[in-house]
Design an enzyme around this catalytic site. Structure first.
Site, PDB file in Angstrom:
ATOM      1  N   PRO A   2      23.679  22.733   3.188  1.00 30.12           N
ATOM      2  CA  PRO A   2      23.202  21.546   3.930  1.00 30.12           C
ATOM      3  C   PRO A   2      23.130  20.338   3.003  1.00 30.12           C
ATOM      4  O   PRO A   2      22.727  20.450   1.846  1.00 30.12           O
ATOM      5  CB  PRO A   2      21.798  21.956   4.387  1.00 30.12           C
ATOM      6  CG  PRO A   2      21.747  23.438   4.286  1.00 30.12           C
ATOM      7  CD  PRO A   2      22.705  23.821   3.201  1.00 30.12           C
ATOM      8  N   GLU A   3      23.553  19.190   3.510  1.00 28.33           N
ATOM      9  CA  GLU A   3      23.549  17.961   2.727  1.00 28.33           C
ATOM     10  C   GLU A   3      22.373  17.075   3.168  1.00 28.33           C
ATOM     11  O   GLU A   3      21.515  17.522   3.930  1.00 28.33           O
ATOM     12  CB  GLU A   3      24.907  17.248   2.899  1.00 28.33           C
ATOM     13  CG  GLU A   3      26.079  18.140   2.503  1.00 28.33           C
ATOM     14  CD  GLU A   3      27.447  17.479   2.667  1.00 28.33           C
ATOM     15  OE1 GLU A   3      27.547  16.253   2.544  1.00 28.33           O
ATOM     16  OE2 GLU A   3      28.417  18.210   2.924  1.00 28.33           O
TER      17      GLU A   3
END
Ligand SMILES: [Zn+2]
Length: 274
Positions: A2-3
């Site tokens: 996840p960014e």
């Protein structure tokens, strides 16, 4: 992994359920997600602590307590949720960290492949940790000048440089691909060859895309779930990521894919990003 937009969504989803709550019983199913802290110390420090704030730094969720911060770096298969009912056997099977919050509620870090990491940092360790990470691209004071000074005089491909957390916080493969497409910049261009116009465009596109992705609650390509358990929806708006071989939405050219830049999949339009 996840960014920034995904972790920001998780943090916003969880904040109302966590701030002001006191942690009761804590269990950890596996030690291999811990970095720089033992199971014994983690459990002892979390138990009885009150959560004062829930924030984000780069791609990490930060739970601030009186004497320490718990840093959760969700891996590709990691999710952080508050459960308001008993866990199903499947949920319990992959629950790595469980922290009771009272009233039948529980904070759960679940990670099928255990690619994520948990850190526990005191004030001094936190300062060292956050100083090693570059500026937050969505901060009000993140200027083009700050962006350019972060890029340095690097000969490395611009895509690689904007994904380097020491230069810029929170951007990973999805949003690097998207921002470079929208800015019309070849991802393999050495950072030091970018023009002042490139800098202005890329700075603006990184911010625009990250904000748009947060508004869509992140991108669910495979495993990512929000703090509510729902999927994000920015995958519907992706221009290049995951679209190798498909027509460019701007000019119709077949999108190219390569692993030559950083070992990750880079998708780009050789006509629009020339
Ligand atoms: Zn194109």
């Amino acid at each position: 992994m996840p960014e920034l937009p995904e972790v920001e969504t998780i943090v916003r989803d969880l904040r109302p359920f966590l701030v002001g709550r006191r942690i009761g019983r804590v269990t950890l199913s596996h030690d291999d997600v811990l970095r720089g802290v033992t199971r014994r110390r983690l459990v002892r420090r979390l138990t009885g602590s009150t959560i004062l704030a829930v924030t984000r730094r780069a791609k990490h969720a930060v739970l601030e307590m009186e004497k320490a911060r718990l840093i959760v770096q969700p891996g590709m298969t990691g999710s952080l949720m508050v459960h308001r009912r008993a866990l199903t056997p499947d949920e319990a099977k992959y629950a790595v960290l469980r922290a009771e919050l009272g009233r039948g509620q529980e904070l759960v870090y679940r990670d099928v492949r255990r690619l994520g990491t948990l850190l526990l940092l005191d004030a001094k360790a936190w300062t060292r940790y956050t100083r090693a990470i570059g500026p937050e691209p969505l901060d009000d004071d993140f200027t083009v000048e700050q962006f350019v000074s972060g890029l340095g005089r690097s000969r490395q491909a611009i895509k690689k440089v904007i994904m380097d957390q020491r230069h810029l916080a929170g951007v990973g493969n999805i949003y690097a691909n998207e921002a470079l497409f929208s800015a019309g910049i070849d991802p393999s261009k050495p950072a030091l060859l970018l023009t002042p116009e490139d800098h202005i465009k890329l700075h603006a596109e990184i911010r625009r895309i990250l904000n748009a992705a947060i508004a869509s609650n992140g991108t669910t390509f495979r495993d990512y779930r929000r703090g509510t358990g729902d999927t994000g929806s920015f995958q519907l708006e992706l221009q290049v990521y995951g679209r190798e071989g498909e027509p460019c939405r701007v000019c119709g050219t077949r999108l190219s894919g390569t692993h030559a830049i950083d070992g990750r999949t880079t998708v780009f339009c050789h006509r629009c990003q020339h």
